[in-house]
Design a protein around this motif. Sequence first.
Motif, short mmCIF file in Angstrom:
data_model
loop_
_atom_site.label_atom_id
_atom_site.label_comp_id
_atom_site.label_asym_id
_atom_site.label_seq_id
_atom_site.Cartn_x
_atom_site.Cartn_y
_atom_site.Cartn_z
N THR A 172 -5.00 -11.52 0.99
CA THR A 172 -5.47 -10.14 1.06
C THR A 172 -5.41 -9.72 -0.43
N THR A 174 -3.91 -0.24 -3.31
CA THR A 174 -4.93 0.27 -2.62
C THR A 174 -5.80 -1.31 -2.15
N ALA A 175 -6.34 -1.14 -1.02
CA ALA A 175 -7.08 -2.20 -0.61
C ALA A 175 -8.51 -2.38 -1.22
N VAL A 176 -8.85 -3.50 -1.45
CA VAL A 176 -10.07 -3.90 -2.07
C VAL A 176 -11.16 -4.41 -1.06
N ASP A 177 -12.23 -3.83 -0.84
CA ASP A 177 -12.99 -4.19 0.09
C ASP A 177 -13.95 -5.23 -0.21
N LEU A 178 -13.91 -6.54 0.42
CA LEU A 178 -14.68 -7.77 0.13
C LEU A 178 -15.78 -8.03 1.08
N GLY A 179 -16.23 -6.85 1.55
CA GLY A 179 -17.49 -7.01 2.63
C GLY A 179 -17.22 -7.95 3.73
N ASP A 180 -18.12 -8.90 4.03
CA ASP A 180 -17.87 -9.71 5.20
C ASP A 180 -17.18 -10.85 4.71
N ARG A 223 0.84 -1.16 -0.02
CA ARG A 223 0.10 -0.02 -0.02
C ARG A 223 0.96 1.19 0.08
N GLU A 239 -6.72 -5.66 -10.06
CA GLU A 239 -6.85 -6.50 -8.46
C GLU A 239 -5.62 -7.47 -8.67
#
Length: 243
Positions: free
Chosen positions: A227, A215-221, A210, A236
Amino acid sequence: MATRLVQINMKAHDDSALGGFWAEVLGWHVSSEEPGVTNLEPEGFVYPDPVAVCIDLVTSAEPKTVKNRVHVDLATTSAAHQAELVARLKDLGATLADIGQGDVPWTVMADPEGNEFCVLDSLYGETGPIASVVVDCTDPQAMARFWGQAMDWTVHKVTEHSAVLRSAKGVGPYLQFLRTPDVKTGWNRVHLDIRPYPGDDRVAEAARLRALGATAVDLGDSEVSWTVLADPEGNEFCLLAPS
């Protein structure tokens, strides 16, 4: 700390059938990690090893709607071998593809699920069946800077139109970032998987990436053992557990 490219992840409607196609193409071994996941690697391969970039096929219901931004180039030994391979690929279910390439010395094809790939007329003796993994981008120089620091692979060549990296051991396929006018839309159906070395810390490595511009990718729950990040152009990629 450092990482290395260990495999590409390819989404598939039928991972088993598509895995069978690519296994025939490459002459590789097929194994099933779990339902919906098919792994391909060379016979007798001890993972991970830079002599090969493996392929993971993962079931996905999402349809393919645009040209993939990541594809493989297949190597051959000569123009005659290239023609023979193209004919065999057609028999296996591949088709010729027109992506606006014009008159080029390589042959553009698509696998049975429409994933584009190229058949070159050289490099097999140097790289094995996969000559290179190619990523579309808008700025090859920026990609070389990021990926040259993200991994311990050597940057071999950088121009206005492309950037080429390869394992520091000088074996296996190349990784090429190729300038294209196409705009990225949606998730990439094919992406890179990189892995830290034994003893490294995945969380610390993710923080280092980072800091380099990922950048981080949001996978929700979703709870996974890897990672998900994106490079500076939004492609991605997965940072796997050290091994």
